[in-house]
Write an enzyme that holds these catalytic residues in place. Sequence first.
Site, PDB file in Angstrom:
ATOM      1  N   GLU A  83       0.834  -1.208   0.000  1.00 40.42           N
ATOM      2  CA  GLU A  83       0.000   0.000   0.000  1.00 40.42           C
ATOM      3  C   GLU A  83       0.865   1.254   0.000  1.00 40.42           C
ATOM      4  OE1 GLU A  83      -3.115  -0.117   2.980  1.00 40.42           O
ATOM      5  OE2 GLU A  83      -3.319   2.059   2.891  1.00 40.42           O
ATOM      6  N   LYS A 258      -6.640  -0.403  12.042  1.00 43.86           N
ATOM      7  CA  LYS A 258      -6.116  -0.915  10.758  1.00 43.86           C
ATOM      8  C   LYS A 258      -4.871  -0.114  10.393  1.00 43.86           C
ATOM      9  CE  LYS A 258      -5.742  -1.459   6.122  1.00 43.86           C
ATOM     10  NZ  LYS A 258      -4.916  -0.673   5.186  1.00 43.86           N
ATOM     11  N   ASP A 274       4.476 -14.193  12.096  1.00 43.27           N
ATOM     12  CA  ASP A 274       3.110 -14.594  11.752  1.00 43.27           C
ATOM     13  C   ASP A 274       2.178 -13.407  12.000  1.00 43.27           C
ATOM     14  OD1 ASP A 274       0.548 -15.617  11.702  1.00 43.27           O
ATOM     15  OD2 ASP A 274       1.096 -17.497  12.689  1.00 43.27           O
ATOM     16  N   HIS A 372      -2.248   9.904  -0.639  1.00 46.62           N
ATOM     17  CA  HIS A 372      -2.505   8.636  -1.299  1.00 46.62           C
ATOM     18  C   HIS A 372      -2.576   8.819  -2.809  1.00 46.62           C
ATOM     19  CE1 HIS A 372      -3.329   5.128   1.068  1.00 46.62           C
ATOM     20  NE2 HIS A 372      -3.870   5.860   2.011  1.00 46.62           N
TER      21      HIS A 372
HETATM   22  P1  NAD Z   1       9.374 -23.197  16.108  1.00 46.37           P
HETATM   23  O1  NAD Z   1       8.428 -24.338  16.055  1.00 46.37           O
HETATM   24  O2  NAD Z   1      10.286 -23.026  14.955  1.00 46.37           O
HETATM   25  O3  NAD Z   1      10.181 -23.301  17.484  1.00 46.37           O
HETATM   26  C1  NAD Z   1      11.265 -22.484  17.819  1.00 46.37           C
HETATM   27  C2  NAD Z   1      12.543 -23.308  17.816  1.00 46.37           C
HETATM   28  O4  NAD Z   1      13.650 -22.434  18.017  1.00 46.37           O
HETATM   29  C3  NAD Z   1      12.578 -24.338  18.913  1.00 46.37           C
HETATM   30  O5  NAD Z   1      13.042 -25.543  18.368  1.00 46.37           O
HETATM   31  C4  NAD Z   1      13.608 -23.791  19.905  1.00 46.37           C
HETATM   32  O6  NAD Z   1      14.277 -24.800  20.581  1.00 46.37           O
HETATM   33  C5  NAD Z   1      14.523 -23.041  18.987  1.00 46.37           C
HETATM   34  N1  NAD Z   1      15.299 -21.936  19.580  1.00 46.37           N
HETATM   35  C6  NAD Z   1      16.571 -21.636  19.229  1.00 46.37           C
HETATM   36  N2  NAD Z   1      16.998 -20.565  19.896  1.00 46.37           N
HETATM   37  C7  NAD Z   1      15.992 -20.162  20.681  1.00 46.37           C
HETATM   38  C8  NAD Z   1      15.837 -19.066  21.565  1.00 46.37           C
HETATM   39  N3  NAD Z   1      16.831 -18.191  21.807  1.00 46.37           N
HETATM   40  N4  NAD Z   1      14.650 -18.895  22.145  1.00 46.37           N
HETATM   41  C9  NAD Z   1      13.635 -19.764  21.919  1.00 46.37           C
HETATM   42  N5  NAD Z   1      13.723 -20.825  21.091  1.00 46.37           N
HETATM   43  C10 NAD Z   1      14.902 -21.023  20.470  1.00 46.37           C
HETATM   44  O7  NAD Z   1       8.642 -21.832  16.279  1.00 46.37           O
HETATM   45  P2  NAD Z   1       7.554 -21.391  17.305  1.00 46.37           P
HETATM   46  O8  NAD Z   1       7.982 -20.027  17.709  1.00 46.37           O
HETATM   47  O9  NAD Z   1       7.297 -22.404  18.364  1.00 46.37           O
HETATM   48  O10 NAD Z   1       6.257 -21.309  16.402  1.00 46.37           O
HETATM   49  C11 NAD Z   1       6.125 -20.274  15.471  1.00 46.37           C
HETATM   50  C12 NAD Z   1       5.441 -20.802  14.238  1.00 46.37           C
HETATM   51  O11 NAD Z   1       4.231 -21.425  14.587  1.00 46.37           O
HETATM   52  C13 NAD Z   1       5.083 -19.700  13.301  1.00 46.37           C
HETATM   53  O12 NAD Z   1       5.552 -20.048  12.010  1.00 46.37           O
HETATM   54  C14 NAD Z   1       3.555 -19.675  13.314  1.00 46.37           C
HETATM   55  O13 NAD Z   1       3.044 -19.297  12.059  1.00 46.37           O
HETATM   56  C15 NAD Z   1       3.216 -21.074  13.646  1.00 46.37           C
HETATM   57  N6  NAD Z   1       1.933 -21.354  14.292  1.00 46.37           N
HETATM   58  C16 NAD Z   1       1.125 -20.359  14.771  1.00 46.37           C
HETATM   59  C17 NAD Z   1      -0.068 -20.682  15.389  1.00 46.37           C
HETATM   60  C18 NAD Z   1      -0.927 -19.590  15.951  1.00 46.37           C
HETATM   61  O14 NAD Z   1      -0.471 -18.456  16.074  1.00 46.37           O
HETATM   62  N7  NAD Z   1      -2.193 -19.844  16.312  1.00 46.37           N
HETATM   63  C19 NAD Z   1      -0.452 -22.022  15.517  1.00 46.37           C
HETATM   64  C20 NAD Z   1       0.411 -23.003  15.022  1.00 46.37           C
HETATM   65  C21 NAD Z   1       1.599 -22.675  14.435  1.00 46.37           C
END
Ligand code: NAD
Length: 704
Positions: A83, A258, A274, A372
Amino acid sequence: MNTSSLRGIYKLPVAERIARLEEGGWLDADTAARLRDGHHVVSVGAADRMIENVIGVFGLPFAVAPNFVVNGRECVVPLVVEEPSIVAGLSSAASLAKRSGGFEVENAGSLLIGQVHVTGMADPDHAISAVENAKSELLAAANAVHPRLVERGGGARDIELRLFALPDGSPLLAVHVLVDTRDAMGANLVNSICEAIAPDIAAVCEGEVALRILSNLADRSLFTARARFALDAEVSAAIALANDIALVDPYRAATHNKGVMNGVDAVAVATGNDWRAIEAGAHAFAAAAGHYRALTRWTVADNGDLLGEITIPLKVGTVGGTLSSNPAAALGLALTGAQSAEELAGVMAAVGLAQNFAALRALATSGIQAGHMKLHARSVAAAAGASGEQFDQVVKKLVASGEIKDWKAREILADVQGAKTEEPDGSAAGKVILLGEHGVVYGRHALALPIPDAVHVRLTATDALSHKLPEKYVKRLLAELGVEDTNWHIDVASRLPFGKGLGSSAAVAVATARAFNAKLGLGLDVAAINAVAYEVEKLAHGTPSGIDNTLATYAAPMLFRNAGGLQYDALDLAEAPPILVAWGDETGRTDEQVAGVRKRHAQATAHFDAIFDEMDRLSRDGADLLVAGQWQELGALMNLCHGLLNGIGVSTPALERMVSLARQAGATGAKLTGAGGGGSIVALCPGTIDEVREALRQGGYNTL
Ligand code: NAD
């Protein structure tokens, strides 16, 4: 690091913006090169591993906003958003806030909530006290799920309970596990904790597990950003009122928030976060008090300054998610310089407040629509084919017309071009090399075409010399012409972009020389005009080949070579070739490209000489095909020549992309033209000129 090197980047071409980021230490050399070459974008193969049924990757503009100071740290904010006005609004808001110290951000922890919903309990009060009593065992079980997270200082911190009645009156217990996910957003981490301990919770409650998943209402990760803006008290009051309206009227609050998310989401996308999770959390939080309201507060200080504050849930990550598989996201994150997820969330909160300020200021003062419309008018003008100095005129007239439409832009462009063709005092052609560039430096033939009527010059008598050309250039021109009466305004209208290898400087010199010749009756013939322009060209190019001024003067297709002086044959064509020229932001420096080829020539002389011999043959055979109008065959020679130019190292990824777009859209031949290293391409498009033009414009390039 500070952002002073980024001052005025909005005026620069893309390549120079990247160079400034590199110079300022915001990008390392490798990352800058990847960005310049377009290699930072996720590949189709990687995309195919991210989600299902992939058919490609989808592009969005990637920009930066300088001027942000967050908790005393200067930062560059990466933004991915389509945008117009958002990036400009943010940069200007950040710059204004910087004068009062920038943004102060604080947060009281950053925990993600996991929920286990329990139903079927015979005695909910007993379930609540049982969970309270089992808290330490449940937390230990939660922490056993991710020992590495605990090692990093994170883990489950507490359990909280909320009791509801379902619509049928039966009890529902929401068990919240509060988890410190450190630098990860934590969705997957928390989901797996919920899944692991849900059976234990159900057993303790003597009920059944209904759901077990994180909550996106991340109100245990609230960030508050504050800033002061020194404004006219009246403007401050208007902004405060606009905010008050959004505190009471949910219809207004939705648009208000927004605007906040315009900024927050753009950073979220640029850093691989996300944004749906952030959006869901922000809007749920905005309604948490019982009715949906603004996320911000604006008040007027005693001295009339505007004080702003935003509180927004931001559970974001600097690790995990798609960061390792999306190179652009990793690049965006690196640009922020954030060392932790909390620091990144702080930047996002500041951006949300800044974007809200920009929107409210525009709304409360000049009206948001004008800004805009101007940006919209720029893209409509470009799509209609306005370029060079006509571009600004078309944009201005388009905005003034109030009709920012494609047809209107074309009408205005035709008008502007018509006006410019009204009796110029002098005119000249641009040039495009069809075959043989670089070989020509080594005494081989090259083939060039004029871009007819490319530059018009008009002279108007005034009190003193005035123009928008480089001073030394005009001085030399007037000296060569022997003009002493310099009380003239020189008005140049050019269809040619500067610095794209299309002979713009020579055409301006020839057209200006012709204008003075006509106005002052200097009596110069064409050869003399050509000689004057050649002298002026020496200022721009050191030792020019002479082809640019010769083409500009004679405006004829030419086969030429420079073997101890320029020799050329003007060609008589049966038919005008269907030629399209295109260029992007990249500018190639002729001297650098010629020097690079010279170095490589010295390393593999015999091979390079063979290439130059082949270029010579292509140019001579090409001249015959051009005269005869054999476009298919001529196109084939152009493609060969492009391959040779790539082989000697003067192409770039951007030039390759333009060439490939042109060929895919139906050009029989497409190649870089001029010295390369940036600049332009030339495409031969019999019967396909509209398609090729459209494909190149869609690709973001200018065409002529
Ligand atoms: P992830 O599953 O990749 O987990 C994070 C990883 O980073 C872990 O394995 C952890 O051990 C590692 N890590 C390394 N260094 C770290 C540090 N300093 N601090 C913390 N962890 C560290 O990611 P996530 O954050 O668990 O999940 C995020 C993803 O989940 C996004 O892509 C999101 O889109 C998705 N998601 C979102 C929803 C929702 O928002 N409702 C639901 C399901 C999945």
